[in-house]
Design a protein around this motif. Sequence first.
Motif, PDB file in Angstrom:
ATOM      1  N   PHE A  73       0.802  -1.118  -0.018  1.00 50.07           N
ATOM      2  CA  PHE A  73       0.065  -0.075   0.139  1.00 50.07           C
ATOM      3  C   PHE A  73       0.940   1.086  -0.028  1.00 50.07           C
ATOM      4  O   PHE A  73       0.533   2.229  -0.626  1.00 50.07           O
ATOM      5  N   ILE A  74       2.056   1.212   0.832  1.00 48.01           N
ATOM      6  CA  ILE A  74       2.818   2.348   0.839  1.00 48.01           C
ATOM      7  C   ILE A  74       3.489   2.850  -0.517  1.00 48.01           C
ATOM      8  O   ILE A  74       3.530   3.785  -1.019  1.00 48.01           O
ATOM      9  N   LEU A  75       3.875   1.766  -1.212  1.00 46.25           N
ATOM     10  CA  LEU A  75       4.706   1.852  -2.527  1.00 46.25           C
ATOM     11  C   LEU A  75       3.816   1.993  -3.813  1.00 46.25           C
ATOM     12  O   LEU A  75       3.951   2.747  -4.542  1.00 46.25           O
ATOM     13  N   LEU A  76       2.795   1.094  -3.768  1.00 45.71           N
ATOM     14  CA  LEU A  76       1.951   1.102  -4.802  1.00 45.71           C
ATOM     15  C   LEU A  76       0.750   1.649  -4.749  1.00 45.71           C
ATOM     16  O   LEU A  76      -0.119   1.795  -5.624  1.00 45.71           O
ATOM     17  N   GLY A  77       0.322   2.080  -3.387  1.00 45.73           N
ATOM     18  CA  GLY A  77      -1.134   2.543  -3.128  1.00 45.73           C
ATOM     19  C   GLY A  77      -1.286   3.742  -3.042  1.00 45.73           C
ATOM     20  O   GLY A  77      -2.247   4.438  -2.322  1.00 45.73           O
ATOM     21  N   GLY A  78      -0.265   4.697  -3.426  1.00 44.59           N
ATOM     22  CA  GLY A  78      -0.523   6.207  -3.459  1.00 44.59           C
ATOM     23  C   GLY A  78      -0.172   6.927  -2.392  1.00 44.59           C
ATOM     24  O   GLY A  78      -0.579   7.871  -2.218  1.00 44.59           O
ATOM     25  N   ILE A  79       0.716   6.191  -1.374  1.00 48.47           N
ATOM     26  CA  ILE A  79       0.988   6.765  -0.047  1.00 48.47           C
ATOM     27  C   ILE A  79       2.429   7.553  -0.380  1.00 48.47           C
ATOM     28  O   ILE A  79       2.268   8.642  -0.127  1.00 48.47           O
ATOM     29  N   ALA A  80       3.490   6.661  -0.838  1.00 45.14           N
ATOM     30  CA  ALA A  80       4.786   7.280  -0.852  1.00 45.14           C
ATOM     31  C   ALA A  80       4.657   8.284  -2.050  1.00 45.14           C
ATOM     32  O   ALA A  80       5.590   9.329  -2.162  1.00 45.14           O
ATOM     33  N   TRP A  81       4.205   8.079  -3.273  1.00 44.14           N
ATOM     34  CA  TRP A  81       4.251   8.777  -4.431  1.00 44.14           C
ATOM     35  C   TRP A  81       2.611   8.715  -5.183  1.00 44.14           C
ATOM     36  O   TRP A  81       2.484   7.693  -4.934  1.00 44.14           O
TER      37      TRP A  81
ATOM     38  N   LEU B  35      -2.642   1.784 -12.466  1.00 45.28           N
ATOM     39  CA  LEU B  35      -4.043   1.069 -12.465  1.00 45.28           C
ATOM     40  C   LEU B  35      -4.211   0.203 -11.330  1.00 45.28           C
ATOM     41  O   LEU B  35      -5.253   0.327 -10.917  1.00 45.28           O
ATOM     42  N   VAL B  36      -3.120  -0.461 -11.110  1.00 46.24           N
ATOM     43  CA  VAL B  36      -3.191  -1.426 -10.064  1.00 46.24           C
ATOM     44  C   VAL B  36      -3.643  -0.632  -8.679  1.00 46.24           C
ATOM     45  O   VAL B  36      -4.489  -0.893  -7.826  1.00 46.24           O
ATOM     46  N   GLY B  37      -2.654   0.569  -8.662  1.00 48.06           N
ATOM     47  CA  GLY B  37      -2.801   1.289  -7.307  1.00 48.06           C
ATOM     48  C   GLY B  37      -4.152   1.929  -7.146  1.00 48.06           C
ATOM     49  O   GLY B  37      -4.652   2.310  -6.172  1.00 48.06           O
ATOM     50  N   LEU B  38      -4.965   2.385  -8.201  1.00 50.40           N
ATOM     51  CA  LEU B  38      -5.965   2.956  -8.305  1.00 50.40           C
ATOM     52  C   LEU B  38      -7.052   2.284  -7.720  1.00 50.40           C
ATOM     53  O   LEU B  38      -7.999   2.880  -7.168  1.00 50.40           O
ATOM     54  N   LEU B  39      -7.079   0.984  -7.612  1.00 49.41           N
ATOM     55  CA  LEU B  39      -8.037  -0.005  -7.086  1.00 49.41           C
ATOM     56  C   LEU B  39      -7.786  -0.312  -5.630  1.00 49.41           C
ATOM     57  O   LEU B  39      -8.717  -0.596  -4.917  1.00 49.41           O
ATOM     58  N   LEU B  40      -6.595   0.339  -4.993  1.00 48.98           N
ATOM     59  CA  LEU B  40      -6.355  -0.055  -3.757  1.00 48.98           C
ATOM     60  C   LEU B  40      -7.025   1.144  -2.773  1.00 48.98           C
ATOM     61  O   LEU B  40      -6.946   2.228  -2.912  1.00 48.98           O
ATOM     62  N   PRO B  41      -7.167   0.676  -1.652  1.00 50.35           N
ATOM     63  CA  PRO B  41      -8.021   1.423  -0.498  1.00 50.35           C
ATOM     64  C   PRO B  41      -6.875   2.497  -0.092  1.00 50.35           C
ATOM     65  O   PRO B  41      -7.623   3.795   0.430  1.00 50.35           O
ATOM     66  N   SER B  42      -5.774   2.185   0.012  1.00 49.63           N
ATOM     67  CA  SER B  42      -4.910   3.309   0.524  1.00 49.63           C
ATOM     68  C   SER B  42      -4.989   4.398  -0.513  1.00 49.63           C
ATOM     69  O   SER B  42      -4.954   5.634   0.083  1.00 49.63           O
ATOM     70  N   ASN B  43      -4.945   4.414  -1.725  1.00 51.55           N
ATOM     71  CA  ASN B  43      -4.981   5.458  -2.817  1.00 51.55           C
ATOM     72  C   ASN B  43      -6.198   6.269  -2.392  1.00 51.55           C
ATOM     73  O   ASN B  43      -6.156   7.469  -2.587  1.00 51.55           O
ATOM     74  N   ALA B  44      -7.286   5.592  -2.236  1.00 54.03           N
ATOM     75  CA  ALA B  44      -8.773   6.239  -2.211  1.00 54.03           C
ATOM     76  C   ALA B  44      -8.741   7.075  -0.718  1.00 54.03           C
ATOM     77  O   ALA B  44      -8.826   8.210  -0.814  1.00 54.03           O
ATOM     78  N   LEU B  45      -7.775   6.473   0.195  1.00 55.43           N
ATOM     79  CA  LEU B  45      -7.895   7.280   1.631  1.00 55.43           C
ATOM     80  C   LEU B  45      -6.921   8.808   1.464  1.00 55.43           C
ATOM     81  O   LEU B  45      -7.256   9.607   1.716  1.00 55.43           O
ATOM     82  N   ALA B  46      -5.766   8.247   0.876  1.00 53.93           N
ATOM     83  CA  ALA B  46      -4.599   9.418   0.616  1.00 53.93           C
ATOM     84  C   ALA B  46      -5.129  10.329  -0.398  1.00 53.93           C
ATOM     85  O   ALA B  46      -5.120  11.715   0.150  1.00 53.93           O
ATOM     86  N   THR B  47      -5.997  10.091  -1.357  1.00 57.06           N
ATOM     87  CA  THR B  47      -6.367  11.215  -2.352  1.00 57.06           C
ATOM     88  C   THR B  47      -7.559  11.818  -1.694  1.00 57.06           C
ATOM     89  O   THR B  47      -7.534  13.003  -1.756  1.00 57.06           O
ATOM     90  N   ALA B  48      -8.435  11.171  -0.860  1.00 51.95           N
ATOM     91  CA  ALA B  48      -9.515  12.037  -0.326  1.00 51.95           C
ATOM     92  C   ALA B  48      -8.993  12.945   0.339  1.00 51.95           C
ATOM     93  O   ALA B  48      -9.350  14.034   0.920  1.00 51.95           O
ATOM     94  N   LEU B  49      -7.860  12.512   1.472  1.00 55.05           N
ATOM     95  CA  LEU B  49      -7.288  13.537   2.360  1.00 55.05           C
ATOM     96  C   LEU B  49      -6.545  14.571   1.706  1.00 55.05           C
ATOM     97  O   LEU B  49      -6.823  15.802   1.962  1.00 55.05           O
ATOM     98  N   ARG B  50      -5.859  14.478   0.575  1.00 53.61           N
ATOM     99  CA  ARG B  50      -5.515  15.347  -0.143  1.00 53.61           C
ATOM    100  C   ARG B  50      -6.471  16.277  -0.734  1.00 53.61           C
ATOM    101  O   ARG B  50      -6.306  17.850  -0.723  1.00 53.61           O
ATOM    102  N   THR B  51      -7.464  15.808  -1.357  1.00 52.99           N
ATOM    103  CA  THR B  51      -8.399  16.667  -2.038  1.00 52.99           C
ATOM    104  C   THR B  51      -9.148  17.577  -0.879  1.00 52.99           C
ATOM    105  O   THR B  51      -9.497  18.686  -1.072  1.00 52.99           O
TER     106      THR B  51
END
Lengths: 319, 240
Positions: free
Chosen positions: B171-179, B190-206
């Motif tokens: 999640f850290i590496l491919l899930g939108g946390i580190a980059w 594409l893989v990362g887009l489906l991960l919940p970590s990216n959804a959470l990090a993106t929601a917080l950034r937004t």
Amino acid sequence: MSAPRSMHSSAESVATRPAIEVEGLIKRYDSRTVVDRLSFSIFRGELFALLGPNGAGKTTTIEILEGYRRPDAGTVRILGLDPSRDASELKRRIGVMLQSGGIYPTATPQEVLELFACFYPDPEDPEALLHLVGLDEVRRTRYRYLSGGQQRRLALALALIGKPEVLFLDEPTTGMDPQARRLTWSLLEELKRRGMTILLTTHFLEEAERLADRVAIIDHGRLIALSTPQELMRLEADHVTVAAAQPLDVDELAQLPSVHRVRELPDGRYVLETDRPIDALAEVTGWARDRRLLLTELRVGHRSLEEVFLQLTGSELRE
Amino acid sequence: MRALFAQARMELRLTLRSGEGLLVTLIIPPALLLFFAVLRIAPSGYARPIDFLLPSMLALAVMSVGLVSLGIRTAYERHYGVLKRLGATPLGRGRLLGAKVLAVLAVEVIQIGLLVAVASFFGWRPTGLVPVALLALLFGTATFASLGLLIAGTFRAETTLGLANGLYLLFILLGGIAWPLDRMPGPIALVGLLLPSNALATALRTTLSPSPGWPLGELAILALWTLGILAVARRTFRWE
């Protein structure tokens, strides 16, 4: 509609019903039958021991009564209640000691006792319980650093914290040193005097002999004997054990009037079975005097529960 | 209520008592935030590195406590028969799970305090839709705590230990946390887009950006993950 009826039946149960009723209990795992048509009742204030070799179905039986597993057939009632359907009421009224574990390794005795005390409407004082089971000095030691016997005593204290009416103990003294075991035995005797109903499973015949009002022996999930320890030990004739400086003539011994049968033991002693031990004793000494034989051992004894067990199940109790 | 709070207190106490629990929940997220902020390691397109880093580390903190700490601790409680023994008390499974959730939320309050303290040192001030950001944190907590419990109740303790840490790293590496994923090569993104970590990090950034928006798509992804995880857990979770 159902509430008044169950209140009525529980009021009735106080006077008349046994604390634990098991009727035609069957439990299968896959195709293996581990509890096979087991039936027994335990009266209020009774200490009842479930005895059997490993894999006999003791733990499965006690865990069905505790509400952990559902029976495949048969009925179980604890204090007139169904362990599955009336689980939330029963859990306030029973105390459970699992065969092993069950406690946070990094928590201390004081912490877990105070935690469990918060679960029950009218708990014992955690302080008093620590003292009762002899854990005052290690109250702030993490569970994982306690000795095996101390861990078992903490598990016992946790079973008692809710002031239970019925106590389920699965091999309570396994892993205890002799001193802790004696302490636990006198504690259980005290609880019995106070009127608590106790069901325990055990490997230790001495434990059953000393504590139990009645003993059920089970093997392969079946009840093979149910009685008081004294009755069980009287199931077969008494015996006289003799030994001499030289080998004895088994056929001659067997012809003595009060002796039914003679067995030669591997250690060179002889066991004479009889139902008139006093006469047998006189006959054996007379027989030895006539033949100028010096008997080095002469002893009358009952069978131990261990021997009864061995005969009934064909297997030895193992720890 | 007394039983619930006593249990929650015990859960919290044991989380903070274990060295690995303390490390992953309260030390790693602020330490990483400090490290990246000092070295100014962040993608371009943000006014300051901290504007990217703080939402990342808030998401990381939720994963640390829900997936790693709660998951591993619960797996060992199951291994040691603690869950089984509690099942014979009047506490009940509902209140046991409730107590675990309360303990997770309490740890998160401490985590947020530490992370915001570090971030404010680098000039970060609360902006955007803070209440919506908190809502996103709650959604993320539901997802990662459910995932931790699912693994704990399904696999052996040793397997849970590896799996929870492995997923954490993924999640850290491919899930939108580190980059951020939009700076990653296409297939990985594409893989990362489906991960919940990216959804959470993106929601917080937004929500925490100076020109914030409602992260409805991300919240929906987190809700779907939670429902899916709970559906699987219903079938596979074992208390013993």
